[in-house]
Design a protein around this motif. Structure first.
Motif, short mmCIF file in Angstrom:
data_model
loop_
_atom_site.label_atom_id
_atom_site.label_comp_id
_atom_site.label_asym_id
_atom_site.label_seq_id
_atom_site.Cartn_x
_atom_site.Cartn_y
_atom_site.Cartn_z
N UNK A 164 2.47 2.75 5.47
CA UNK A 164 2.97 1.50 6.25
C UNK A 164 4.35 1.57 7.09
N UNK A 165 4.38 1.44 8.43
CA UNK A 165 5.29 1.61 9.20
C UNK A 165 6.01 0.25 9.71
N UNK A 166 5.18 -0.64 9.96
CA UNK A 166 5.70 -2.04 10.14
C UNK A 166 4.49 -3.23 9.80
N UNK A 167 5.41 -4.31 9.61
CA UNK A 167 4.60 -5.50 9.41
C UNK A 167 4.69 -6.26 10.76
N UNK A 168 3.55 -6.79 11.50
CA UNK A 168 3.56 -7.36 12.76
C UNK A 168 3.07 -8.79 12.83
N UNK A 169 3.27 -9.54 13.74
CA UNK A 169 2.59 -10.64 13.87
C UNK A 169 2.65 -11.80 13.01
N UNK A 170 3.96 -12.29 13.16
CA UNK A 170 4.59 -13.38 12.12
C UNK A 170 4.44 -14.75 12.52
N UNK A 171 3.71 -14.88 13.47
CA UNK A 171 3.42 -16.35 13.92
C UNK A 171 2.74 -17.47 13.02
N UNK A 172 2.21 -16.91 11.81
CA UNK A 172 1.64 -17.93 10.82
C UNK A 172 2.41 -18.06 9.69
N UNK A 173 3.66 -17.56 9.71
CA UNK A 173 4.52 -17.65 8.50
C UNK A 173 4.64 -18.93 8.31
N UNK A 174 4.78 -19.18 6.88
CA UNK A 174 5.25 -20.44 6.41
C UNK A 174 5.47 -20.20 4.90
N UNK A 175 5.75 -21.54 4.25
CA UNK A 175 6.34 -21.29 2.75
C UNK A 175 5.00 -21.76 1.84
N UNK A 176 5.05 -21.45 0.79
CA UNK A 176 3.85 -21.42 -0.27
C UNK A 176 3.86 -20.72 -1.65
N UNK A 177 2.55 -20.66 -2.27
CA UNK A 177 2.57 -19.81 -3.38
C UNK A 177 2.59 -18.15 -3.02
N UNK A 178 3.37 -17.62 -3.70
CA UNK A 178 3.27 -16.16 -3.19
C UNK A 178 1.75 -15.44 -3.49
N UNK A 179 1.22 -15.95 -4.19
CA UNK A 179 -0.38 -15.31 -4.37
C UNK A 179 -1.09 -15.51 -3.33
N UNK A 180 -0.81 -16.41 -2.24
CA UNK A 180 -1.43 -16.46 -1.15
C UNK A 180 -1.49 -15.39 -0.48
N UNK A 181 -0.25 -14.80 -0.01
CA UNK A 181 -0.15 -13.66 0.75
C UNK A 181 -0.96 -12.34 0.29
N UNK A 182 -1.14 -12.27 -1.29
CA UNK A 182 -2.04 -11.47 -1.79
C UNK A 182 -3.58 -11.53 -1.63
N UNK A 183 -3.85 -12.98 -2.16
CA UNK A 183 -5.39 -13.15 -1.84
C UNK A 183 -5.79 -13.02 -0.53
N UNK A 184 -5.05 -13.44 0.43
CA UNK A 184 -5.42 -13.38 1.89
C UNK A 184 -5.86 -11.76 2.51
N UNK A 185 -4.84 -11.08 1.95
CA UNK A 185 -4.88 -9.65 2.21
C UNK A 185 -6.14 -8.97 1.71
N UNK A 186 -6.90 -9.66 0.65
CA UNK A 186 -8.02 -9.35 0.24
C UNK A 186 -9.27 -10.13 0.70
#
Lengths: 145, 332
Positions: free
Chosen positions: B217-239
């Motif tokens: 991993x070099x960089x994380x891009x495209x932050x336009x859908x950033x929001x607050x919520x359950x941290x598990x959401x980001x992990x499940x979404x990646x899957x």
């Protein structure tokens, strides 16, 4: 010899885009040209298969919704049966039975065959539900249906 | 119009002193929501690789179905996550609506590959693929540490129940044409996991928005859908299966396994979500993808963005339906 079929015209335009136009392009324009050719392929597949999905939806509507509910679907048009079923699910008037889930699977298998038969989920679904895939006419080659 | 002259003007008005020229301007493919342009700023024969990110829509035209951050807030977010050790591009200047090419921002162009097809198939990324799931877990844990009180006020902050209400609103707005989407939304309402934590999420953390080189991993891009919520959401979404790009047997982005992702997360966070919760957010992701596709149809039909890309993405609704039926088998 009859005139050119709609699907033949679509195939000819796809061939033109892929073989004549695409090699001259790069970057965003090349990407969009691929999207254009894929879109024509979707239209070709839909011309032959669309009626079957609408028929499946109409059957489901008459099987799972009371006549009153079936008749009350708003707006009409192509999606009216699917809409009536969605609204019944939303409002708790319809509980999803195993048979209803099978209808949804078969409907989605058919739609997927039109929209993107290369999608990984389509392959998984055909392997997991071979009888439904066979009923939908989209069984994997060699699968026991 | 994005032209070299317009870019040179914008950069000059934001303090790029002296003679400068813009070279190699080109639009990058791969972003349906946003225009992304690559170019070099050449000053005194030194070339600086840069990216312009701007919205093709005029303000107020967005369908607002998927709540996108204003680009000014996105530009403000990047330094905050960088402080936590999340690799992100460096923001050079933010362009307001009154700027020629605004709204948008200009940032450093990092070296690396973002095209999922290449990251997943090219031999040169074979070593990177082995570490990537772990690195994603570790990186997500870092970005979840951002202090919520420092966030730009535009970052959406809703409860899960409010978001599910929002999803129902979208299904209604788009004509309730999918019984599968409705079935999935009903399931999401009935199976919501207990909400123990609430933090900043990337919201679109997936293969395609990750810049990768031979080491990972070099960089994380495209932050336009950033929001607050359950941290598990980001992990499940990646899957989510749609973000595995055909490599369904590798649940994490098509390149890794659940264990690696969770181990990387645990290393930094000291805890990790359980598999049922990951599954819940995969369902949420699949429904979300369907709503994104329907939003694209809406943008096309309304005339707000009559491009082929939008119209074509509208035919990917059935992917979300297929994934939902697969995910919900034996769980209904």
């Amino acid at each position: 010899m009859s005139h050119t079929d709609a699907t033949e015209l679509l195939a000819a335009v796809q061939g033109f885009l892929r073989q004549s136009v695409l090699p001259q392009l790069e970057g965003f324009d090349a990407y969009t040209t691929r999207v254009a050719a894929n879109s024509l392929a979707i239209v070709s597949r839909e011309i032959t298969a669309r009626g079957e999905i609408l028929e499946l939806d109409r059957e489901a509507q008459s099987r799972w919704l009371a006549p009153a509910a079936a008749g009350s679907s708003q707006a009409g048009g192509d999606h009216s049966a699917a809409r009536a079923l969605s609204l019944a699910l939303r409002d708790g008037r319809l509980q999803a039975s195993d048979e209803f889930i099978d209808y949804l699977r078969q409907r989605t298998l058919r739609q997927m065959a039109i929209d993107n038969p290369r999608y990984s989920g389509f392959k998984q679904a055909r392997q997991r539900w071979p009888e439904l895939a066979a009923a939908a006419g989209v069984a994997e080659p060699g699968a026991v249906g | 119009m994005v032209t070299p002259l317009a870019l040179a003007d914008v950069l000059a008005s934001h303090g790029a002193d002296g003679e400068n020229s813009i070279q190699g301007l080109r639009r990058l493919s791969g972003g349906a929501n946003m225009e992304t342009w690559a170019f070099d700023l050449v000053q005194e024969s030194v070339a600086r690789p840069l990216i312009l990110r701007r919205s093709p829509l005029r303000p107020g035209e967005s369908a607002a179905a998927v709540s996108e951050l204003p680009l000014s807030a996105e530009a403000a977010l990047l330094p905050l996550v960088a402080e936590q050790g999340v690799p992100v591009p460096t923001v050079l200047c933010a362009l307001s609506e009154s700027d020629i090419l605004g709204p948008g921002y200009i940032m450093s162009r990092e070296r690396g590959e973002a095209l999922p097809g290449r990251i997943l198939a090219d031999d040169r990324y074979a070593a990177a693929r082995r570490h990537l799931a772990w690195q994603c877990g570790e990186t997500l844990a870092r970005l979840h540490r951002v202090n919520p009180e420092q966030l730009p006020r535009e970052v959406p902050n809703q409860t899960l129940s409010e978001r599910l209400d929002g999803h129902q609103g979208l299904l209604d707005r788009f004509g309730n044409a999918s019984p599968v989407h409705q079935l999935a939304l009903n399931w999401l309402r009935q199976h919501a996991p207990p909400q123990r934590r609430h933090c900043l999420l990337h919201g679109d953390f997936r293969n395609g928005n990750l810049l990768v080189d031979e080491q990972g991993l070099v960089a994380v891009l495209d932050w336009e859908l950033a929001h607050c919520g359950d941290p598990a959401e980001d992990l499940g979404y990646l899957c989510g299966n749609v973000w595995r790009f055909g490599y369904s047997d590798k649940p994490v982005g098509g390149f890794g396994d659940y264990d690696e992702l969770l181990a990387g997360y645990r290393e930094v966070a000291g805890w990790a979500p359980d598999m049922d919760t990951i599954h819940y957010w995969e369902v949420f992701c699949a429904l979300g993808w369907g709503l994104v596709c329907l939003t694209m149809v809406d943008l096309y039909r309304s005339g707000a963005d009559p491009t082929l890309e939008r119209a074509a993405v509208g035919r990917r609704v059935s992917e979300s339906e297929m994934d939902l039926l697969l995910l919900l088998e034996d769980r209904l």
